[in-house]
Enzyme design. Structure first.
Site, PDB file in Angstrom:
ATOM      1  N   GLU A 288      -3.013  65.926 -25.987  1.00  0.00           N
ATOM      2  CA  GLU A 288      -3.972  65.723 -24.907  1.00  0.00           C
ATOM      3  C   GLU A 288      -3.733  66.754 -23.798  1.00  0.00           C
ATOM      4  O   GLU A 288      -2.589  66.973 -23.397  1.00  0.00           O
ATOM      5  CB  GLU A 288      -3.839  64.310 -24.318  1.00  0.00           C
TER       6      GLU A 288
ATOM      7  N   GLY B  54       4.938  62.123 -18.474  1.00  0.00           N
ATOM      8  CA  GLY B  54       5.750  60.918 -18.399  1.00  0.00           C
ATOM      9  C   GLY B  54       5.706  60.169 -19.705  1.00  0.00           C
ATOM     10  O   GLY B  54       6.708  59.633 -20.167  1.00  0.00           O
ATOM     11  N   ALA B  55       4.509  60.142 -20.331  1.00  0.00           N
ATOM     12  CA  ALA B  55       4.331  59.500 -21.630  1.00  0.00           C
ATOM     13  C   ALA B  55       2.954  59.882 -22.155  1.00  0.00           C
ATOM     14  O   ALA B  55       2.109  60.391 -21.417  1.00  0.00           O
ATOM     15  CB  ALA B  55       4.464  57.982 -21.507  1.00  0.00           C
ATOM     16  N   MET B  56       2.737  59.628 -23.447  1.00  0.00           N
ATOM     17  CA  MET B  56       1.453  59.927 -24.064  1.00  0.00           C
ATOM     18  C   MET B  56       1.106  58.833 -25.058  1.00  0.00           C
ATOM     19  O   MET B  56       1.915  58.455 -25.897  1.00  0.00           O
ATOM     20  CB  MET B  56       1.512  61.289 -24.782  1.00  0.00           C
ATOM     21  N   GLU B  57      -0.137  58.338 -24.963  1.00  0.00           N
ATOM     22  CA  GLU B  57      -0.556  57.117 -25.640  1.00  0.00           C
ATOM     23  C   GLU B  57      -0.985  57.301 -27.090  1.00  0.00           C
ATOM     24  O   GLU B  57      -1.764  56.501 -27.616  1.00  0.00           O
ATOM     25  CB  GLU B  57      -1.716  56.482 -24.874  1.00  0.00           C
ATOM     26  N   ASN B  58      -0.498  58.322 -27.798  1.00  0.00           N
ATOM     27  CA  ASN B  58      -0.879  58.523 -29.198  1.00  0.00           C
ATOM     28  C   ASN B  58      -0.941  57.177 -29.923  1.00  0.00           C
ATOM     29  O   ASN B  58      -0.012  56.382 -29.846  1.00  0.00           O
ATOM     30  CB  ASN B  58       0.145  59.411 -29.912  1.00  0.00           C
TER      31      ASN B  58
ATOM     32  N   GLU C 242      -7.787  56.630 -17.887  1.00  0.00           N
ATOM     33  CA  GLU C 242      -6.605  56.612 -17.031  1.00  0.00           C
ATOM     34  C   GLU C 242      -6.712  55.613 -15.878  1.00  0.00           C
ATOM     35  O   GLU C 242      -5.726  54.983 -15.506  1.00  0.00           O
ATOM     36  CB  GLU C 242      -6.341  58.024 -16.495  1.00  0.00           C
TER      37      GLU C 242
ATOM     38  N   HIS D 241       1.369  50.966 -18.953  1.00  0.00           N
ATOM     39  CA  HIS D 241       0.261  51.929 -18.882  1.00  0.00           C
ATOM     40  C   HIS D 241      -0.131  52.414 -20.276  1.00  0.00           C
ATOM     41  O   HIS D 241      -1.309  52.412 -20.648  1.00  0.00           O
ATOM     42  CB  HIS D 241       0.687  53.112 -18.009  1.00  0.00           C
ATOM     43  N   GLU D 242       0.859  52.806 -21.056  1.00  0.00           N
ATOM     44  CA  GLU D 242       0.567  53.371 -22.382  1.00  0.00           C
ATOM     45  C   GLU D 242       0.053  52.315 -23.351  1.00  0.00           C
ATOM     46  O   GLU D 242      -0.797  52.604 -24.191  1.00  0.00           O
ATOM     47  CB  GLU D 242       1.819  54.055 -22.944  1.00  0.00           C
TER      48      GLU D 242
END
Length: 1015
Positions: A289, A422-426, A480, A457-458
């Protein structure tokens, strides 16, 4: 995606990061010339890339006779109306002054006048003929339509015309399914790939256009026939041209390719770490992303092109591989490698695809028919258990709240040692920074608050973003903003002890500050270029998006809001949406006497927010709304919002049942009160996204009420009064003297939210004065802070604490006290540090006090050296980051330069931490000057690591410039970014930086005398 931001070190933020400190390198064919004039914050706009990159193409055939006539005519007239290619354009001409030969006499004045008149007449005739509608220079005059010069095509790398002229892909061809085979080589740092794409032709076409970046295509076949691939690198597009139209139906495209691992933090990139035995370990991970799936495999890399995926990964036996779906089979290959094949995925966008090859270890548990696993490097396996329990509880909450079960059979959470965001929602494979997932044995509740926030959040993204996805990046906030709102709502329910309400309130205040600038943008706005896509990952999409959802939820009933969300998710499962779709779903279930769509459009399609002014005369209250706009140079005042105004009064002010609502839709309205009241407070608990200003009597009444009893209003309202009056002072609506009047009540305040907001606002002013070297005012501001907060600072405990609220407050108070060299604070901090050293670092320092203690220690040579050694050897990431912040707080110039260099090159400090280091160093006077110079001198290196427009770049620019308040600095910043050209001058964050400096200058000009008289 969760970003990593460090704006308020004392208060962990949800956007701790989109650091997005993130992702994608600049791939644009940059123009060579840069503007020679300084950038103004109001007039910088994105120039369409087509105007710089496209060259004229006239199809595959030669010019016809009419076109030849056209070109001949223009040449005869001495005009160049048409260039056949960019190569025909001459370079900038050089002019030399000719010395007079003495052979020619000066023409008479009459001759000059006649010549000028003839020239004007001829030129006018030519222009009239040329611009006459429907006319071209042809043998038939104006009867023939101009059909041959309108289409402009780029030139591909092979020299042929590229058959597509837009950044967005054509919609005539959609992917249906991908088979992807990836063979990474962690020794050569490269990979081989094969992709089979089943495409659906929806409209007859002679081309297939998709994305590809930084890869070498070995072979391509279409329906088993080898085809030629054309590439246009500036847009990261490849294409296949066909001699005849492809009929509607399904086709198979196969592409074999090779590529190197990405050198930045996006695409398919390599990473490494050193384990506790001193052995270097390597791994490969993905971050797609927003626009980087195309770096790992050729694809239709836009959110609306959803498809299914079947992924195969080849690896050495010592590694494991992970992807979105559960592993189906593992096969042993003849070359000693193994191939993992994963199950076919659900329908999803390319940016959600993910895979990892690494030596990771994990733990798992079954939660609601989903296998939840948390992975980390083996040395940190004991730090994954809190995340596993937290993810399980939040998954159950979301399954219940959305009434749609998580659709996959597994959910992996993976801590990646080198990860920018910080993180990624794959989907099914969420990736995290180690600091946002791992929790050590000695981590405090405040550390757990951060980890819980990022996980929440993720996980919310698995529904908002993954199950239902925005159609295009202009509506990124649907992903988001909703995930941000749900992270706070879920934690408030599942983990009430984490005091997440105070954090969310702070987030809303910071969103207001950003949205008050002219350089802000609407929640839903036009996005086209890659840089603009990157810039959408900001506080407007995240925090303002979450704030307006809170306001809407507070206006509807909880049940109406939840039903509307469920209706939206059920209706658009596995599909793409726009903002209007969400509002329509909420409208269908709402029983309120207003149109949800109409109300919320006023908050999403125009930038900024309203200032509501309240004037009371007896029982009659006059309400006026206007755009809260800090930029005095702006002349736009026509914005109107549908504002669900909430208010309480002295008869009932602290309970939610006291709240009353009035819908303000017009510029001015009158509210009738049933009885006389002593005071009114609007925007109950700051649930609305607006600022309130009262007349002189209104502010006086609130001041008096607070001075008599601080608990007359909820803590959120007291914090909001502080935030609003500082904002109004910045706007010029109230004198700073009135700010100081309100601050007098603070001596009696005990709650975290208002106290930390007051400290934050005063610290901003202190740093402005410090950066201007206003030494006398710096000393007096410090004295003012000690006078109002000193007793509270001295009364703080230095022992272990369990309350998140108390830890948040004492860390803010003591960090400021020690940074101001308050004797009680520095003595206690040194004592705790010495005791920690004497125990061989086994005597635990309270986690929330660690930054304060380490920062004091870092000001000495021995202390700094000790902390550096601790940083290098620690495997507890929360402790390691606090140590890094302390190291970067040094006032020693040599150490500042060392930290800057080592964090940029990644040799001692991971490059992912560079924006954080810049932010920390910039807070001090000595550090700020070196940080700004370092950024200027290393801009090209920084852009190789972090893409133009990314959250990392936004953070770096604002950290180094936001405290400037002089004309000299303004001109320097303007000229520097002007000189960059397309390497950064057009970014919205540059406009924000320039605007912020101007506002700082204006505030200082207006308030320096007041500060001198009143402090």
């Amino acid at each position: 995606m969760e970003s990593f931001e460090s704006e308020r070190a004392s208060l962990p933020r949800n956007m701790i990061e989109n650091s997005m400190f993130e992702e994608e390198p600049d791939v644009v064919d940059l123009a060579k010339e840069s503007p020679s004039y300084p950038i103004e914050s109001d007039d910088v706009v994105y120039e369409p890339r087509s105007s710089r990159l496209l060259v004229r193409g006239l199809g595959e055939n030669d010019l016809d006779e009419d076109e030849e006539d056209y070109e001949s005519s223009t040449r005869l007239l001495g005009m160049s109306f048409m260039n056949r290619s960019s190569s025909q354009r001459s370079a900038t001409s050089s002019y030399t002054r000719q010395k007079p030969s003495g052979l020619c006499s000066m023409p008479s004045a009459k001759s000059i006048v006649v010549s000028v008149l003839i020239f004007v007449l001829v030129a006018s005739l030519i222009m009239v003929i040329y611009f006459l509608p429907g006319c071209t220079f042809t043998r038939d005059g104006c009867k023939k339509a101009n059909s041959t010069i309108d289409t402009v095509y780029p030139i591909s790398t092979s020299g042929e015309l590229f058959p597509w002229t837009e950044l967005r892909l054509p919609v005539s061809v959609h992917p249906v399914h991908y088979n992807i085979s990836i063979n990474p080589n962690l020794t050569s740092m490269s990979f081989q790939g094969k992709v089979l794409i089943i495409v659906q032709v929806l409209q007859e076409t002679k081309k297939v256009v998709l994305h590809s970046s930084d890869m070498k295509i070995i072979k391509a076949t279409f329906e088993s026939k080898e085809v030629k691939i054309l590439e246009y690198k500036p847009w990261q597009q490849i294409a296949i041209k066909f001699p005849e139209d492809l009929k509607k139906g399904q086709y198979v495209l196969k592409i074999d390719y090779t590529a190197n691992f990405s050198s930045s933090y996006d695409g398919f990139y390599n990473s490494s770490y050193v384990d506790t035995t001193g052995t270097k370990r390597v791994l490969a991970a993905t971050q797609f992303e927003p626009l980087a799936a195309r770096k790992a495999f050729p694809c239709f890399d836009e959110p609306a092109f959803k498809s299914t995926f079947l992924i195969k990964i080849t690896r050495e036996p010592k590694y494991i591989s992970l992807s979105n779906m559960p592993k189906a089979t593992t096969s042993n290959l003849n070359n000693g490698l193994q191939e993992d094949e994963f199950e076919k995925s659900v329908n999803m966008s390319t940016y959600l695809v993910a895979f990892i090859v690494a030596e990771f270890s994990g733990v798992s548990k079954n939660v609601s028919k989903t296998m939840v696993s948390v992975y980390a490097i083996p040395d940190k396996r004991d730090q994954v258990y809190y995340a596993l329990e937290t993810a399980g509880k939040l998954l159950e909450f979301y399954n219940t709240f959305f009434e749609i079960d998580y659709p996959l059979s597994k959910l992996d959470l993976v801590a990646v040692p080198d990860f920018l965001a910080g993180a990624m929602e794959n989907w099914g494979l969420i990736t995290f920074r180690e600091t946002t997932l791992l929790v050590g044995n000695h981590s405090s509740p405040i550390d757990k608050q951060l980890v819980t926030s990022v996980i929440a959040h993720e996980l919310a993204h698995q529904w908002f973003g993954n199950l239902v996805t925005m159609r295009w990046w202009n509506d990124l906030w649907l992903n988001e903003g909703f995930a941000t709102y749900m992270q706070y709502r879920s934690i408030e329910t599942v983990f009430p002890d984490l005091d997440i309400d105070t954090e969310f309130l702070s987030v809303r205040f910071r969103a207001l500050a950003k949205d008050a600038l002219n350089s802000s943008h609407p929640v839903s706005t036009v996005v086209s270029s890659p840089e603009q896509v990157e810039e959408m990952f900001d506080s407007v999409s995240y925090e303002k998006g979450a704030s307006i959802l809170l306001m809407l939820n507070a206006t509807l009933t909880d049940e109406e809001f939840r039903k509307g969300v469920i209706e939206y998710l059920q209706k658009y499962t596995f599909r793409n949406t726009e903002s209007e779709d969400l509002w329509n779903s909420l409208s269908q279930v709402s029983k309120q006497p207003f149109n949800v769509t109409q109300m919320m459009n006023t908050w999403t399609v125009q930038k900024g927010f309203p200032l509501v002014t309240v004037r009371r005369n007896g029982t009659e209250v006059t309400l006026t709304q206007e755009h809260f706009h800090l930029n005095a140079e702006s002349t736009s005042h026509s914005s109107l919002w549908h504002i669900p105004l909430t208010y309480v009064n002295d008869s009932c002010g602290a309970l939610s049942s006291c709240k009353q609502v009035y819908h303000l839709k017009d510029k001015t309205a009158t509210l009738k009160l049933p009885d006389q009241v002593k005071w009114l407070k609007f925007n109950y608990r700051s649930e609305g996204f607006y600022i309130v200003h009262y007349d002189e009597e209104g502010w006086r009444a609130l001041n008096e009420a607070l001075s008599m009893d601080v608990n007359i209003l909820p803590r959120e309202d007291r914090a909001a009064l502080i935030n609003n009056i500082f904002s109004l002072s910045r706007l010029g609506k109230v004198p700073f003297r009135q700010v100081l009047n309100l601050m007098e009540y603070i001596r009696n305040e005990t709650e975290t939210a208002p106290l930390t907001e007051a400290l934050f606002q005063l610290a901003q002013i202190y740093r402005l004065l410090d950066k201007r070297s206003e030494l006398n005012l710096v000393y007096r501001m410090k004295s003012y802070i000690f006078d109002h907060f000193g007793s509270l600072m001295d009364s703080q405990s230095w022992k272990q604490e369990s309350s998140v609220s108390k830890m948040t407050l004492r860390s803010a108070l003591l960090e400021m006290a020690c940074s101001f060299d308050r004797h009680n604070c520095t003595i206690q901090a040194k004592h705790i540090f010495d005791r920690w050293l004497a125990s061989n670092k086994t005597n635990q320092i309270p986690s929330d006090l660690m930054i304060t203690v380490f920062k004091v220690a870092a000001q000495t040579e021995d202390g700094w050296t000790t902390l550096l050694d601790s940083y290098k050897n620690s495997i507890c990431d929360t402790e390691k980051r606090k140590t890094l912040e302390a190291l970067a707080s040094t006032q020693d110039v040599k150490k500042i330069i060392l930290i800057l260099l080592k964090s940029l090159d990644g040799s001692m400090i991971q490059t992912q931490e560079f924006p954080f280091v810049i932010n920390t160093i910039s807070k001090s006077l000595a550090g700020s000057l070196y940080a700004w110079d370092f950024v200027k001198e290393n801009w090209d290196k920084i852009n190789q690591k972090f893409p133009v427009g990314s959250f990392a770049i936004q953070s770096i620019i604002m950290s180094t410039t936001s405290q400037f308040s002089t004309k000299t600095h303004l001109v320097e910043v303007q000229n520097y970014f002007s000189s960059l050209g397309d390497r950064g001058s057009q970014m919205r964050i540059v406009q924000e930086a320039i605007e912020t400096i101007k506002l700082n200058m204006r505030w200082m000009e207006k308030n320096l005398n007041t500060l001198q008289n009143w402090l």
